[in-house]
Design a protein around this motif. Structure first.
Motif, PDB file in Angstrom:
ATOM      1  N   LEU A 159       0.940   4.071   7.343  1.00 56.38           N
ATOM      2  CA  LEU A 159       0.815   2.903   6.466  1.00 56.38           C
ATOM      3  C   LEU A 159      -0.628   2.667   6.049  1.00 56.38           C
ATOM      4  O   LEU A 159      -0.922   2.414   4.878  1.00 56.38           O
ATOM      5  N   MET A 160      -1.540   2.743   7.011  1.00 52.28           N
ATOM      6  CA  MET A 160      -2.949   2.493   6.706  1.00 52.28           C
ATOM      7  C   MET A 160      -3.523   3.563   5.782  1.00 52.28           C
ATOM      8  O   MET A 160      -4.290   3.250   4.875  1.00 52.28           O
ATOM      9  N   ILE A 179       2.805  -7.208  -1.072  1.00 55.38           N
ATOM     10  CA  ILE A 179       3.492  -8.187  -0.217  1.00 55.38           C
ATOM     11  C   ILE A 179       2.816  -9.545  -0.385  1.00 55.38           C
ATOM     12  O   ILE A 179       1.601  -9.658  -0.249  1.00 55.38           O
ATOM     13  N   THR A 180       3.611 -10.546  -0.676  1.00 52.54           N
ATOM     14  CA  THR A 180       3.078 -11.907  -0.812  1.00 52.54           C
ATOM     15  C   THR A 180       3.534 -12.744   0.378  1.00 52.54           C
ATOM     16  O   THR A 180       4.512 -12.397   1.056  1.00 52.54           O
ATOM     17  N   VAL A 181       2.846 -13.847   0.595  1.00 52.34           N
ATOM     18  CA  VAL A 181       3.247 -14.761   1.661  1.00 52.34           C
ATOM     19  C   VAL A 181       4.652 -15.284   1.375  1.00 52.34           C
ATOM     20  O   VAL A 181       5.487 -15.371   2.280  1.00 52.34           O
ATOM     21  N   SER A 182       4.942 -15.593   0.122  1.00 54.45           N
ATOM     22  CA  SER A 182       6.283 -16.093  -0.238  1.00 54.45           C
ATOM     23  C   SER A 182       7.359 -15.070   0.112  1.00 54.45           C
ATOM     24  O   SER A 182       8.388 -15.418   0.701  1.00 54.45           O
ATOM     25  N   ALA A 183       7.124 -13.811  -0.276  1.00 53.35           N
ATOM     26  CA  ALA A 183       8.099 -12.762   0.020  1.00 53.35           C
ATOM     27  C   ALA A 183       8.235 -12.553   1.525  1.00 53.35           C
ATOM     28  O   ALA A 183       9.346 -12.337   2.036  1.00 53.35           O
ATOM     29  N   ARG A 205       7.767  -4.247   8.672  1.00 62.95           N
ATOM     30  CA  ARG A 205       8.970  -3.683   8.024  1.00 62.95           C
ATOM     31  C   ARG A 205       8.798  -3.661   6.505  1.00 62.95           C
ATOM     32  O   ARG A 205       9.142  -2.673   5.854  1.00 62.95           O
ATOM     33  N   MET A 206       8.303  -4.768   5.951  1.00 59.25           N
ATOM     34  CA  MET A 206       8.096  -4.816   4.500  1.00 59.25           C
ATOM     35  C   MET A 206       7.070  -3.774   4.068  1.00 59.25           C
ATOM     36  O   MET A 206       7.231  -3.123   3.032  1.00 59.25           O
ATOM     37  N   TRP A 207       6.024  -3.630   4.874  1.00 56.75           N
ATOM     38  CA  TRP A 207       4.964  -2.681   4.551  1.00 56.75           C
ATOM     39  C   TRP A 207       5.492  -1.250   4.528  1.00 56.75           C
ATOM     40  O   TRP A 207       5.005  -0.405   3.768  1.00 56.75           O
TER      41      TRP A 207
END
Length: 190
Positions: A106-107, A33-37, A23-25
């Motif tokens: 996306l890719m 995109i970070t692990v924290s986010a 979804r974020m992607w």
């Protein structure tokens, strides 16, 4: 590497993290995109994230492996008396990606198609060779190269077909792919 889950609840939580990444992607580039986010979006502590994954790339690897498993379910077994042909197998592959083309988008957007080709070829090779990924003979080297060559070629056809807006059916693409894989590409030199 992502971890195998022992309970259904853990598997659901792991899949939820993957779904959040996808979804974020859709909203932003993969690199941003970070692990924290991702943990914040999924509503899970980092400790929980690391229980399932070592990195964001592990989440992506899990998503790709899940896509392969979905394909196997999508393709399903052949019906009794249904002829098993390479054309039919390829038609199922083209149809699958047509129904899951959001991942192609996306890719392509983030130049990550090479990762998919690599992962798919590795998966196929593991299935055929019992996870032995080094060359043990000239014939195994040839087989591994053939798998990689055909995987790359088929995925390139799928991407081109998608980018052109599916100008023909999955069946027609399968027939073209079959011809490309079985006929010489070049005329013999005189």
């Amino acid at each position: 590497m992502y971890k195998a889950c022992k309970t259904q609840q853990s598997a659901k939580r792991q899949q939820y993290i993957v779904d959040c990444l996808l979804r974020m992607w859709c909203r932003q580039s993969y690199d941003s995109i970070t692990v924290s986010a991702l943990c914040q979006d999924a509503g899970v502590p980092r400790k929980t994230f690391y229980r399932y994954f070592e990195s964001k790339d592990d989440v992506f690897s899990f998503a790709l492996d899940s896509l392969i498993v979905k394909y196997e379910s999508f393709a399903g077994p052949y019906a009794p008396n249904e002829p098993h042909t390479p054309e039919k197998d390829m038609e199922k592959l083209f149809s699958f990606y047509q129904t899951h083309d959001f991942i192609l988008e996306l890719m392509l957007r983030d130049n990550m198609t090479g990762v998919v080709i690599e992962r798919t070829a590795k998966y196929i090779w593991e299935q055929e060779a019992g996870a032995q990924l080094r060359y043990t003979s000239e014939s195994s080297m040839f087989r591994q190269m053939a798998v990689l060559f055909s995987t790359c070629g088929l995925f390139a056809l799928i991407l081109d077909w998608y980018k052109k807006g599916y100008p023909c059916s999955a069946r027609e693409m399968a027939l073209v792919a079959r011809q490309l894989l079985t006929k010489p590409m070049f005329e013999p030199l005189s």
